[in-house]
Design a protein around this motif. Sequence first.
Motif, PDB file in Angstrom:
ATOM      1  N   PRO A 117      36.044   2.814  38.719  1.00 45.25           N
ATOM      2  CA  PRO A 117      35.454   3.241  37.448  1.00 45.25           C
ATOM      3  C   PRO A 117      33.924   3.260  37.429  1.00 45.25           C
ATOM      4  O   PRO A 117      33.342   3.875  36.539  1.00 45.25           O
ATOM      5  CB  PRO A 117      36.000   2.211  36.448  1.00 45.25           C
ATOM      6  CG  PRO A 117      36.326   1.020  37.278  1.00 45.25           C
ATOM      7  CD  PRO A 117      36.747   1.533  38.608  1.00 45.25           C
ATOM      8  N   GLU A 176      28.364   6.289  38.296  1.00 49.15           N
ATOM      9  CA  GLU A 176      27.209   5.915  37.478  1.00 49.15           C
ATOM     10  C   GLU A 176      26.001   6.766  37.864  1.00 49.15           C
ATOM     11  O   GLU A 176      25.920   7.276  38.981  1.00 49.15           O
ATOM     12  CB  GLU A 176      26.869   4.438  37.710  1.00 49.15           C
ATOM     13  CG  GLU A 176      27.992   3.473  37.348  1.00 49.15           C
ATOM     14  CD  GLU A 176      28.189   3.363  35.851  1.00 49.15           C
ATOM     15  OE1 GLU A 176      27.264   3.724  35.115  1.00 49.15           O
ATOM     16  OE2 GLU A 176      29.262   2.922  35.428  1.00 49.15           O
ATOM     17  N   LYS A 181      35.006   3.799  30.710  1.00 48.21           N
ATOM     18  CA  LYS A 181      34.069   4.931  30.717  1.00 48.21           C
ATOM     19  C   LYS A 181      33.251   4.962  29.419  1.00 48.21           C
ATOM     20  O   LYS A 181      32.045   5.129  29.445  1.00 48.21           O
ATOM     21  CB  LYS A 181      34.835   6.245  30.881  1.00 48.21           C
ATOM     22  CG  LYS A 181      33.951   7.483  30.820  1.00 48.21           C
ATOM     23  CD  LYS A 181      34.759   8.747  31.066  1.00 48.21           C
ATOM     24  CE  LYS A 181      33.923  10.008  30.819  1.00 48.21           C
ATOM     25  NZ  LYS A 181      32.765  10.090  31.712  1.00 48.21           N
ATOM     26  N   TYR A 182      33.939   4.821  28.304  1.00 44.84           N
ATOM     27  CA  TYR A 182      33.253   4.796  27.007  1.00 44.84           C
ATOM     28  C   TYR A 182      33.082   3.321  26.629  1.00 44.84           C
ATOM     29  O   TYR A 182      33.902   2.744  25.906  1.00 44.84           O
ATOM     30  CB  TYR A 182      34.078   5.557  25.959  1.00 44.84           C
ATOM     31  CG  TYR A 182      34.456   6.942  26.435  1.00 44.84           C
ATOM     32  CD1 TYR A 182      33.574   8.014  26.319  1.00 44.84           C
ATOM     33  CD2 TYR A 182      35.695   7.190  27.020  1.00 44.84           C
ATOM     34  CE1 TYR A 182      33.907   9.281  26.772  1.00 44.84           C
ATOM     35  CE2 TYR A 182      36.042   8.457  27.479  1.00 44.84           C
ATOM     36  CZ  TYR A 182      35.144   9.479  27.349  1.00 44.84           C
ATOM     37  OH  TYR A 182      35.489  10.744  27.800  1.00 44.84           O
ATOM     38  N   SER A 189      39.534  10.624  31.716  1.00 39.27           N
ATOM     39  CA  SER A 189      39.722   9.229  32.121  1.00 39.27           C
ATOM     40  C   SER A 189      40.378   9.131  33.498  1.00 39.27           C
ATOM     41  O   SER A 189      40.095   8.202  34.259  1.00 39.27           O
ATOM     42  CB  SER A 189      40.557   8.475  31.086  1.00 39.27           C
ATOM     43  OG  SER A 189      41.796   9.108  30.895  1.00 39.27           O
ATOM     44  N   SER A 222      37.571   9.772  36.013  1.00 37.23           N
ATOM     45  CA  SER A 222      36.579   8.691  36.087  1.00 37.23           C
ATOM     46  C   SER A 222      37.212   7.328  36.344  1.00 37.23           C
ATOM     47  O   SER A 222      36.523   6.318  36.245  1.00 37.23           O
ATOM     48  CB  SER A 222      35.773   8.653  34.782  1.00 37.23           C
ATOM     49  OG  SER A 222      36.650   8.447  33.687  1.00 37.23           O
ATOM     50  N   ASP A 266      39.241   5.531  34.623  1.00 41.80           N
ATOM     51  CA  ASP A 266      39.238   4.635  33.458  1.00 41.80           C
ATOM     52  C   ASP A 266      40.651   4.069  33.328  1.00 41.80           C
ATOM     53  O   ASP A 266      41.496   4.585  32.603  1.00 41.80           O
ATOM     54  CB  ASP A 266      38.841   5.432  32.204  1.00 41.80           C
ATOM     55  CG  ASP A 266      38.555   4.525  31.028  1.00 41.80           C
ATOM     56  OD1 ASP A 266      38.916   3.336  31.099  1.00 41.80           O
ATOM     57  OD2 ASP A 266      37.975   5.004  30.040  1.00 41.80           O
TER      58      ASP A 266
END
Length: 304
Positions: free
Chosen positions: A32, A36, A79-80, A263, A266, A268
């Motif tokens: 995850p 970045e 992620k969020y 998601s 990424s 998530d």
Amino acid sequence: MYFLKRLAWMLPLMLVISLMAFALVRVAPGGPFDKERKPASPEIERNLKAKYHLDEPLWKQYLRFLGGVAQGDFGPSLKYRNHSVTDIIAQGLPVSLALGGMAFCFAMGVGIPLGFYTAVRKGEFGDYAGSLLAVLAVCIPGLVVGPLLIVLAAIHWRLLPVGLWESPAHVVLPTLTLGLYFAGRVARLMREGMQTTLHAEFITTARAKGLGDTQVLLRHAFRIAVLPVVSYSGPMLADLLTGSFVVENLFQVPGIGVFMVNSSLSRDYTMVVGLVLLYAALLLALNLLVDLAYSYLDRRVVYE
């Protein structure tokens, strides 16, 4: 008793699904924090993993996740970061439910009459025209239908807004785009069901008793012919209610369909497993309702 057994099996089935989803998403390569903006230092990555308990053994993470689910908490989104999975689902699910429900009504409202009409008018112009429309609806994907509707109805004729989710007018184009494919599938199923039913012995018997065409078709044939559509409606409704990545992205609809793909890309983990559980719960519940409707429409069907 049969339906009580089905209900009782739902919990262990959901546990199996959650375990498989949890394990499979962890097996996928990547993590995850790999995307970045700036590569995190080993110390920062260690702190992030510790914050989200990703440094614990998998079995412990899974038990922690199950404990949260039992309390209605799917955990934080990786992620969020300022939102929990439960909050994101709570915000997006009503929109996806509304859009999916209207697309379902559109698909059934267009598909069933179209399939019924083409079956009754078999070999005539109406049959060929209706069947062609149904095939086109199935073959042309929403990725093509959506932009075409936007160009014609929103940009060229200025009849409807291009996107967003603010008023009843904003609902029309996403509903048509999402429901058109399913309307074609329903029309094809309904046509096949009617054609098979019209050759059944009980229809011949009904005609021999002197019943009119309208009574034979609507009262006797339709009830049996619609059963394939009823069977298909459960998985179809689960697909529609959990949102569509293409349609929601295309029309900027704030549902949960977008989150499923984003998601997954990424990694998530908590979001993916939470959405999988939501989809599985809807699918199981709707299939149970379909079986109930099936036994009501066809009294010959007995579940043991």
